[in-house]
Design an enzyme around this catalytic site. Structure first.
Site, PDB file in Angstrom:
ATOM      1  CB  ILE A  15      -0.951  -0.005   1.207  1.00 12.89           C
ATOM      2  CG1 ILE A  15      -1.904  -1.206   1.126  1.00 12.89           C
ATOM      3  CG2 ILE A  15      -1.757   1.296   1.258  1.00 12.89           C
ATOM      4  CD1 ILE A  15      -2.771  -1.394   2.360  1.00 12.89           C
ATOM      5  CG  ASP A  59      10.716   2.604  15.693  1.00 10.60           C
ATOM      6  OD1 ASP A  59       9.484   2.657  15.529  1.00 10.60           O
ATOM      7  OD2 ASP A  59      11.248   2.061  16.688  1.00 10.60           O
ATOM      8  CG  ASN A  85       0.731   3.184   4.440  1.00  9.58           C
ATOM      9  OD1 ASN A  85      -0.391   2.712   4.262  1.00  9.58           O
ATOM     10  ND2 ASN A  85       1.837   2.481   4.209  1.00  9.58           N
ATOM     11  NE  ARG A 118       2.868  19.202  17.755  1.00  9.92           N
ATOM     12  CZ  ARG A 118       2.975  19.600  19.032  1.00  9.92           C
ATOM     13  NH1 ARG A 118       2.313  18.948  19.988  1.00  9.92           N
ATOM     14  NH2 ARG A 118       3.720  20.637  19.359  1.00  9.92           N
ATOM     15  CE1 TYR A 148      -4.350  -1.929  11.721  1.00  6.07           C
ATOM     16  CE2 TYR A 148      -6.643  -2.634  11.584  1.00  6.07           C
ATOM     17  CZ  TYR A 148      -5.527  -2.088  10.991  1.00  6.07           C
ATOM     18  OH  TYR A 148      -5.580  -1.685   9.673  1.00  6.07           O
ATOM     19  CE  LYS A 152      -4.732   1.424  11.142  1.00  8.09           C
ATOM     20  NZ  LYS A 152      -3.742   2.283  10.462  1.00  8.09           N
TER      21      LYS A 152
END
Length: 258
Positions: A15, A59, A85, A118, A148, A152
């Site tokens: 993706i 990371d 992403n 930020r 998860y 989200k």
């Protein structure tokens, strides 16, 4: 005039790669960030390399690493688009979710987007740029993977927070919420079960599952001037899943007698 830069995190995956490739249209440079340094280098080379597609090891759960990524972007130009992403899911059920899993999933799927925003917010103010967060239909409904999914859902709210608080600076923030996407992970499942895609698509009104390029096109649109008046929304890219599940609808309609 400084070069316009797009940042895509988790860019070594299917993706992320598709998003980075699509954002090459409309940006002077695309910075591909991923924790897998070798994989993201290969991805940048495959997309054309040189000064258009650049890679950085990052990371996104580590503030220092994110700051270094922002510095790398600033050395190229001014960030106009940030695509958060990077993400992953672990435990399938709440019963199997440990405290460590809960924290790891929230760090990667929610806190990382906050850290990345930020780190580049001043450049986004300068460019009156755009943030596109890759959420999930899991953040809109219950489909398993609770940690998860909760992260989200939080990412969707973070999107609205940015849109409201930073709109006065011309910054737009939107989210894309994919459903099942045909990535290498799903291809591996297909190798074990040749019918996996046939079994999955029956739940989708469009009778297919999402391709990486579908997500990339949605991101490109939301980041583009064509979406200049759109901010604070979540755009499902789910082949109709959140409108209603096709198999359930058929079963229900067959049980009704007029």
């Amino acid at each position: 005039m400084p070069k316009s830069v797009a940042i895509v995190t988790g860019a070594a995956g299917d993706i992320g790669r598709a998003i980075a490739a699509r954002l090459g249209d409309g940006h002077d440079a695309v910075l591909l960030a991923d924790i897998n340094s070798e994989a993201v280098k290969r991805t940048a080379r495959d997309l054309g390399g040189t000064e258009r597609f650049l890679s950085v090891s990052c990371d996104v759960t580590d503030a220092a690493s994110v700051a270094a990524m922002a510095e790398a972007a600033a050395s190229v130009g001014t960030v106009r688009t940030l695509v958060n992403n990077a993400g992953a899911a672990r435990a399938v059920s709440l019963h199997d979710t440990t405290q460590d899993i809960w924290r790891m999933d929230n760090a990667l799927n929610l806190e990382a987007a906050f850290l990345c925003f930020r780190a580049v917010e001043e450049m986004l103010k300068e460019s009156r740029g755009s943030v596109v967060n890759i959420a999930s239909v899991n953040g809109m409904n219950v489909f398993g993977h609770p940690a998860y999914s909760a992260a989200k859902a939080g990412l969707l709210h973070l999107t609205r927070l940015i849109a409201v608080e930073y709109g006065k600076f011309g910054i737009r923030a939107n989210a894309v919420a994919p459903a099942t996407v045909r990535t290498q992970a799903w291809e591996a499942r297909a190798a074990a079960n040749a019918q996996v895609f046939e079994e999955a698509k029956r739940w989708y009104p469009l009778q297919r599952i999402v391709e990486p390029k579908d997500v990339a096109e949605a991101v490109h649109f939301l980041a583009s001037p064509a979406a200049g008046a759109i901010s604070g929304i979540c755009l499902p890219v789910d082949c109709g899943l959140t409108a209603g599940q096709a198999e359930v609808a058929r079963t229900f309609s067959q049980s009704i007698h007029y």
